[in-house]
Structure formats: C-alpha cells, structure tokens
Enzyme design. Sequence first.
Site, PDB file in Angstrom:
ATOM      1  N   SER A 188      54.579 -16.680  84.871  1.00 18.15           N
ATOM      2  CA  SER A 188      54.426 -15.257  85.143  1.00 18.15           C
ATOM      3  C   SER A 188      53.497 -14.633  84.113  1.00 18.15           C
ATOM      4  CB  SER A 188      55.784 -14.550  85.101  1.00 18.15           C
ATOM      5  OG  SER A 188      55.614 -13.154  85.252  1.00 18.15           O
ATOM      6  N   HIS A 189      52.865 -13.556  84.506  1.00 14.72           N
ATOM      7  CA  HIS A 189      52.061 -12.785  83.567  1.00 14.72           C
ATOM      8  C   HIS A 189      52.943 -12.131  82.502  1.00 14.72           C
ATOM      9  CE1 HIS A 189      48.899 -13.427  86.465  1.00 14.72           C
ATOM     10  NE2 HIS A 189      48.044 -12.809  85.668  1.00 14.72           N
ATOM     11  N   SER A 190      54.214 -12.003  82.784  1.00 14.95           N
ATOM     12  CA  SER A 190      55.158 -11.385  81.862  1.00 14.95           C
ATOM     13  C   SER A 190      56.118 -12.431  81.303  1.00 14.95           C
ATOM     14  CB  SER A 190      55.972 -10.309  82.592  1.00 14.95           C
ATOM     15  OG  SER A 190      57.101  -9.943  81.838  1.00 14.95           O
ATOM     16  N   ASP A 220      53.343 -16.045  89.795  1.00 14.26           N
ATOM     17  CA  ASP A 220      53.534 -14.684  90.292  1.00 14.26           C
ATOM     18  C   ASP A 220      52.271 -14.047  90.863  1.00 14.26           C
ATOM     19  OD1 ASP A 220      52.273 -14.211  87.836  1.00 14.26           O
ATOM     20  OD2 ASP A 220      53.795 -12.830  87.100  1.00 14.26           O
ATOM     21  N   GLY A 236      49.522 -11.713  80.882  1.00 14.90           N
ATOM     22  CA  GLY A 236      48.493 -12.664  81.302  1.00 14.90           C
ATOM     23  C   GLY A 236      49.101 -14.049  81.390  1.00 14.90           C
TER      24      GLY A 236
END
Length: 133
Positions: A14-16, A73, A49
């Site tokens: 995930s970017h998070s 994601d 990112g």
Amino acid sequence: MSGKGPNVGIVIVSHSPLVARGTADMVKQMVGDSVPLAWSGGNSHGELGTDARGILKAIEEAWSDAGVAVFVDLGGAETNSEMAVEMLGLPRSKQVAICNAPVVEGAVIAAAEASGGASLTKVVATAEELSPS
C-alpha cells in the site's frame, strides 16, 4: 501449515504504511501463522508511496515454495511490485502473482484459501473473483 506442504505466501503493498500493516494484522487475525505474510507500505523516506526494494524485501519475507500472491492498492504499487518481481529473478519470479483484487478483502480471502493448502492459481482466482469486471 497443512500436511500437503507449504502454503502460498501473502504480501500486502500500500502507499500507506498504516493501511499495509493494518491489512496484514487483519489477515494474521484470520489465519494466524498458517500463511507466510509480509507487507510493504510507504516509500523509502517513510512518506506515502511505494518502494520496489521494500516490496522485494516483503516478497522474500513471505516467500513460500508454493508461491506468493501480492495485493496492491493503486497503480504505482502495481508498477513497483512488478519491478520487485523482476528483481527477484528467475526462477522464483515465476512463482509470484500480482492480484487484481481489492487489497483488504482480497488479501483476507486469499489467506483463508491459502491456509487450506490451495495452489497459487486457486488463491489468485478466488481473490480476483472479488474484482468488478
């Protein structure tokens, strides 16, 4: 693990970092330690990112001779996951599948399938059934 051999590994990208770790926590609560599991979230600076090297590390942590299913994601996560798979090199890269499935629901369903000893093909197919056509 089942008596049939190793279970498919699951990687969440995930970017998070919070989303990746939270999804991994959900998967772990559902299947315990029966499935190799790892996550990668955020870029190399700890910001939103993704990072191909971080994803490669997660694939290696969740490595299984039965294969690894990767859940992403957004588009950048998919691109960096593809780069990580290339960095893994042959022949192992042939045993990694990037799933076209919702990251949370897909990872949970895939892990449940994997915990029963399903093949990588079956794990991916089950998760991808969740995606709208």
